[in-house]
Design an enzyme around this catalytic site. Structure first.
Site, PDB file in Angstrom:
ATOM      1  N   TYR A  78       0.841  -1.200   0.000  1.00 35.24           N
ATOM      2  CA  TYR A  78       0.000   0.000   0.000  1.00 35.24           C
ATOM      3  C   TYR A  78       0.874   1.248   0.000  1.00 35.24           C
ATOM      4  O   TYR A  78       0.576   2.226  -0.675  1.00 35.24           O
ATOM      5  CB  TYR A  78      -0.935   0.000   1.217  1.00 35.24           C
ATOM      6  CG  TYR A  78      -1.960   1.111   1.126  1.00 35.24           C
ATOM      7  CD1 TYR A  78      -3.202   0.879   0.520  1.00 35.24           C
ATOM      8  CD2 TYR A  78      -1.684   2.402   1.600  1.00 35.24           C
ATOM      9  CE1 TYR A  78      -4.133   1.888   0.401  1.00 35.24           C
ATOM     10  CE2 TYR A  78      -2.620   3.416   1.480  1.00 35.24           C
ATOM     11  CZ  TYR A  78      -3.843   3.155   0.885  1.00 35.24           C
ATOM     12  OH  TYR A  78      -4.756   4.163   0.756  1.00 35.24           O
ATOM     13  N   PHE A 130      -7.189  21.572 -24.871  1.00 34.95           N
ATOM     14  CA  PHE A 130      -7.519  20.156 -24.958  1.00 34.95           C
ATOM     15  C   PHE A 130      -8.765  19.944 -24.110  1.00 34.95           C
ATOM     16  O   PHE A 130      -8.935  20.600 -23.079  1.00 34.95           O
ATOM     17  CB  PHE A 130      -6.373  19.229 -24.529  1.00 34.95           C
ATOM     18  CG  PHE A 130      -6.770  17.781 -24.724  1.00 34.95           C
ATOM     19  CD1 PHE A 130      -6.900  17.269 -25.996  1.00 34.95           C
ATOM     20  CD2 PHE A 130      -7.095  16.985 -23.642  1.00 34.95           C
ATOM     21  CE1 PHE A 130      -7.347  15.967 -26.197  1.00 34.95           C
ATOM     22  CE2 PHE A 130      -7.546  15.677 -23.839  1.00 34.95           C
ATOM     23  CZ  PHE A 130      -7.664  15.169 -25.123  1.00 34.95           C
ATOM     24  N   THR A 131      -9.621  19.015 -24.532  1.00 36.48           N
ATOM     25  CA  THR A 131     -10.953  18.846 -23.918  1.00 36.48           C
ATOM     26  C   THR A 131     -10.908  18.739 -22.385  1.00 36.48           C
ATOM     27  O   THR A 131     -11.498  19.562 -21.687  1.00 36.48           O
ATOM     28  CB  THR A 131     -11.625  17.588 -24.504  1.00 36.48           C
ATOM     29  OG1 THR A 131     -10.713  16.484 -24.383  1.00 36.48           O
ATOM     30  CG2 THR A 131     -11.968  17.786 -25.979  1.00 36.48           C
ATOM     31  N   ASP A 221       1.861  20.537 -20.545  1.00 37.55           N
ATOM     32  CA  ASP A 221       1.189  19.270 -20.788  1.00 37.55           C
ATOM     33  C   ASP A 221       2.164  18.434 -21.616  1.00 37.55           C
ATOM     34  O   ASP A 221       2.242  18.567 -22.832  1.00 37.55           O
ATOM     35  CB  ASP A 221      -0.131  19.490 -21.527  1.00 37.55           C
ATOM     36  CG  ASP A 221      -0.890  18.180 -21.757  1.00 37.55           C
ATOM     37  OD1 ASP A 221      -0.264  17.106 -21.646  1.00 37.55           O
ATOM     38  OD2 ASP A 221      -2.093  18.238 -22.054  1.00 37.55           O
ATOM     39  N   LYS A 264       0.261   7.699 -23.320  1.00 38.00           N
ATOM     40  CA  LYS A 264       0.751   8.011 -24.665  1.00 38.00           C
ATOM     41  C   LYS A 264       2.252   7.697 -24.764  1.00 38.00           C
ATOM     42  O   LYS A 264       2.634   6.562 -24.952  1.00 38.00           O
ATOM     43  CB  LYS A 264       0.473   9.485 -24.996  1.00 38.00           C
ATOM     44  CG  LYS A 264      -0.985   9.784 -25.354  1.00 38.00           C
ATOM     45  CD  LYS A 264      -1.885   9.864 -24.164  1.00 38.00           C
ATOM     46  CE  LYS A 264      -3.211  10.509 -24.467  1.00 38.00           C
ATOM     47  NZ  LYS A 264      -4.111  10.516 -23.304  1.00 38.00           N
ATOM     48  N   ARG A 388     -13.247  15.459 -33.918  1.00 42.27           N
ATOM     49  CA  ARG A 388     -12.588  16.562 -33.220  1.00 42.27           C
ATOM     50  C   ARG A 388     -13.065  17.837 -33.903  1.00 42.27           C
ATOM     51  O   ARG A 388     -12.395  18.403 -34.751  1.00 42.27           O
ATOM     52  CB  ARG A 388     -11.061  16.456 -33.306  1.00 42.27           C
ATOM     53  CG  ARG A 388     -10.466  15.286 -32.547  1.00 42.27           C
ATOM     54  CD  ARG A 388     -10.231  15.489 -31.061  1.00 42.27           C
ATOM     55  NE  ARG A 388     -11.353  15.221 -30.181  1.00 42.27           N
ATOM     56  CZ  ARG A 388     -11.224  14.799 -28.936  1.00 42.27           C
ATOM     57  NH1 ARG A 388     -10.046  14.545 -28.416  1.00 42.27           N
ATOM     58  NH2 ARG A 388     -12.274  14.637 -28.173  1.00 42.27           N
ATOM     59  N   PHE A 455     -18.760  14.748 -26.316  1.00 38.93           N
ATOM     60  CA  PHE A 455     -18.323  13.879 -27.417  1.00 38.93           C
ATOM     61  C   PHE A 455     -18.192  12.414 -26.995  1.00 38.93           C
ATOM     62  O   PHE A 455     -18.296  11.519 -27.804  1.00 38.93           O
ATOM     63  CB  PHE A 455     -16.992  14.372 -28.008  1.00 38.93           C
ATOM     64  CG  PHE A 455     -15.884  14.472 -26.999  1.00 38.93           C
ATOM     65  CD1 PHE A 455     -15.745  15.613 -26.232  1.00 38.93           C
ATOM     66  CD2 PHE A 455     -15.005  13.431 -26.807  1.00 38.93           C
ATOM     67  CE1 PHE A 455     -14.736  15.702 -25.282  1.00 38.93           C
ATOM     68  CE2 PHE A 455     -13.988  13.509 -25.861  1.00 38.93           C
ATOM     69  CZ  PHE A 455     -13.855  14.656 -25.096  1.00 38.93           C
TER      70      PHE A 455
HETATM   71  N1  F0G Z   1      -3.541  16.086 -22.405  1.00 37.00           N
HETATM   72  C1  F0G Z   1      -3.498  15.692 -23.676  1.00 37.00           C
HETATM   73  C2  F0G Z   1      -2.711  16.466 -24.676  1.00 37.00           C
HETATM   74  C3  F0G Z   1      -4.202  14.548 -24.062  1.00 37.00           C
HETATM   75  O1  F0G Z   1      -4.158  14.168 -25.336  1.00 37.00           O
HETATM   76  C4  F0G Z   1      -4.950  13.828 -23.088  1.00 37.00           C
HETATM   77  C5  F0G Z   1      -5.726  12.658 -23.454  1.00 37.00           C
HETATM   78  C6  F0G Z   1      -4.955  14.296 -21.775  1.00 37.00           C
HETATM   79  C7  F0G Z   1      -4.224  15.432 -21.479  1.00 37.00           C
HETATM   80  C8  F0G Z   1      -5.748  13.611 -20.697  1.00 37.00           C
HETATM   81  O2  F0G Z   1      -5.150  12.436 -20.312  1.00 37.00           O
HETATM   82  O3  F0G Z   1      -6.782  10.657 -21.009  1.00 37.00           O
HETATM   83  O4  F0G Z   1      -4.894  10.160 -19.448  1.00 37.00           O
HETATM   84  O5  F0G Z   1      -6.800  11.511 -18.693  1.00 37.00           O
HETATM   85  N2  F0G Z   1      -5.971  12.364 -24.641  1.00 37.00           N
HETATM   86  C9  F0G Z   1      -6.652  11.189 -25.133  1.00 37.00           C
HETATM   87  C10 F0G Z   1      -6.791  11.303 -26.616  1.00 37.00           C
HETATM   88  C11 F0G Z   1      -7.926  10.868 -24.443  1.00 37.00           C
HETATM   89  O6  F0G Z   1      -7.442  10.422 -27.198  1.00 37.00           O
HETATM   90  O7  F0G Z   1      -6.244  12.225 -27.226  1.00 37.00           O
HETATM   91  P1  F0G Z   1      -5.963  11.127 -19.849  1.00 37.00           P
END
Ligand code: F0G
Length: 463
Positions: A78, A130-131, A221, A264, A388, A455
């Site tokens: 843990y 970014f979303t 990021d 990634k 997108r 989305f």
């Molecule tokens: N920042 C970037 C540039 C991303 O592309 C993503 C996720 C995140 C932050 C968030 O990270 O998914 O681990 O919580 N991108 C994925 C995509 C979902 O399909 O581009 P996460």
């Protein structure tokens, strides 16, 4: 017959395949039904109904035997597992940040950093949104302001560093609201929503100097930072002879801290982290993580996941790994180009972004051209991409209207080390055939809209 002259310029995967996973072939009738049941949203399809899955490069990568072997060495204590300390060492070594907090994925780190640095009424300028990043900034009470260079909003523009920040735009905002109201500058590289476009080291240094002068924090990021480093090596003067690891380390040296979705670059299936040189931010994050994720030495991850991440860091900076990744995307783009299919230029690091606005130019933006195109490509061949465009952009929190982004794209994203050139050939032929009958394609209407990140779960019907 004339002999072909030898030019050694081809690349190949720097690995051989040890384990395979069969994929299901389906009929068009099956996919028609599956698409309808999924509300024409590729996020709602069942994975087993997909033939080539280009939905995302997030957590869909193939781990190496070295990473899998590491999974057996998970120390599932843990508190204080040895995998945590190994991962922390690698974060220090490769990102150059002394402090580190693991999270289960990137958005958990975005949540923490937004809550820690933002006060209600603040502004967060960034190189396009970014979303999940922007949503966490907004939920913490900030207004996001896009300060990317104009070229990034033009899919045809060939600028080599479309991820750059426009310092004039940044300065205009700082002058307008005052530097105290800027929670931090949020810089991503490459910029996902702009088409996987990198920033240059020159631009980063200028932004860093500006922020330092104006006492503004600069956060990174670094989710796909190695791809950004690769583009710097290929395109920017003075970096050709430098290693990916050296470029990554230099990039990170200009930031106060960073967050990473390890799903990634690190080529794992789950994981994320926050890292910083600011002790106070670190202490707050380390305290906050126990509320939302788990103890600060696992942050929602198993010991084995942290081991795979630590080993993934070592592999992600290998030149041949990054090169094969970026060149595979480039190969796909070059093949699509032969059919005259429009997509975002220059070819990005992790994905091809089809220009749905151009391809389905007979549709209005509120008939969801990119959503429609993604569904149509799936129905044609079982290739799964992602919208997108207007759906991803969501609604303006002030007015409640759709945001109408200039870019209306379908993203075809390449998982690392998963598909071969032959898969790409099949995929390109399918997109070319949809492109041929594009004028017959009708748009969609939205019939269900969730409140956050619509989305992912929104549903549509054919017009
Ligand atoms: N920042 C970037 C540039 C991303 O592309 C993503 C996720 C995140 C932050 C968030 O990270 O998914 O681990 O919580 N991108 C994925 C995509 C979902 O399909 O581009 P996460």
């Amino acid at each position: 017959m004339a002999k072909k002259k030898v030019i050694k310029k081809s690349w190949a995967e720097p690995f051989k395949i040890k384990v395979v996973e069969p994929i299901k072939m389906t009929s068009r009738a099956h996919r028609e039904k599956a698409a309808e049941e999924a509300g024409y949203n590729t996020f709602l399809l069942k994975s087993e109904d997909v033939y080539i899955d280009l939905l995302t490069d997030s957590g869909t990568n193939a781990m190496s035997d070295y990473q899998w072997a590491g999974m057996m060495l998970g120390d599932e204590a843990y508190a204080g597992s040895k995998n945590f300390y190994y991962l922390w060492d690698n974060v220090k070594k490769y990102y150059g940040m002394p402090y580190f907090v693991p999270t289960h994925q990137g958005r958990a780190a975005e949540h923490m950093i937004s809550q820690i640095l933002i006060r209600k009424g603040d502004y967060v300028p960034g190189n396009m949104y970014f979303t999940t990043t922007r949503l966490h900034q907004e939920l913490a009470g900030a207004t996001f302001v896009d300060v990317i260079i104009d070229q990034a909003h033009d899919p045809a523009n060939e600028h080599p560093f479309k991820g750059n920040i426009d310092l004039k735009k940044l300065d205009k905002l700082v002058k307008k609201v005052g530097s105290k109201k800027i929670a931090y500058v949020s810089m991503a590289g490459p910029v996902n929503m702009a088409g996987g476009q990198p920033f240059s080291m020159k631009n980063l240094i200028e932004v860093h100097d500006y922020c330092k002068e104006n006492k503004i924090k600069l956060w990174f990021d670094a989710t796909r930072a190695c791809e950004n480093a690769f583009f710097i090596k290929e395109r920017e003067k003075g970096y050709k002879e430098k290693s990916i690891a050296a470029i990554l380390k230099e990039m990170c040296s200009y930031f106060d801290g960073l967050w990473v979705s390890a799903k990634k670059d690190l080529m794992v299936n789950i994981g994320g982290f926050l890292a910083t040189r600011n002790k106070k931010v670190f202490e707050e994050a380390r305290n906050m993580v126990v509320v939302y994720e788990g103890l600060h030495t696992y942050g929602g991850l198993a010991g084995r996941d942290m081991e795979a991440m630590a080993r993934g860091i070592e592999e992600m900076v290998e030149y041949d790994n990054v090169r094969m990744r970026v060149k595979q995307v480039e190969y796909c783009g070059n093949e699509l180009e032969k059919y005259g299919i429009p997509f975002v230029r220059p070819i990005g690091g992790h994905a091809i972004f089809l220009d749905a606005k151009k391809i389905l130019s007979h549709l209005q933006q509120n008939q969801f051209p990119a959503q429609t195109l993604a569904a149509e490509i799936y129905i044609d061949s079982g290739v799964r991409g992602m919208e997108r465009g207007i759906v991803s952009a969501g609604r303006d929190p002030e007015t409640g209207d759709h945001r109408y982004p200039k870019l209306e794209l379908v993203r075809l994203t390449f998982p690392r080390r998963v598909y071969t050139q032959a898969h790409i050939d099949v995929m390109v032929e399918s997109i070319a055939s949809v492109y041929e009958y594009r004028k017959k394609i009708k748009g969609l209407k939205m019939v269900y809209e969730p409140k956050y990140l619509r989305f992912f779960q929104g549903r549509f019907e054919r017009l």
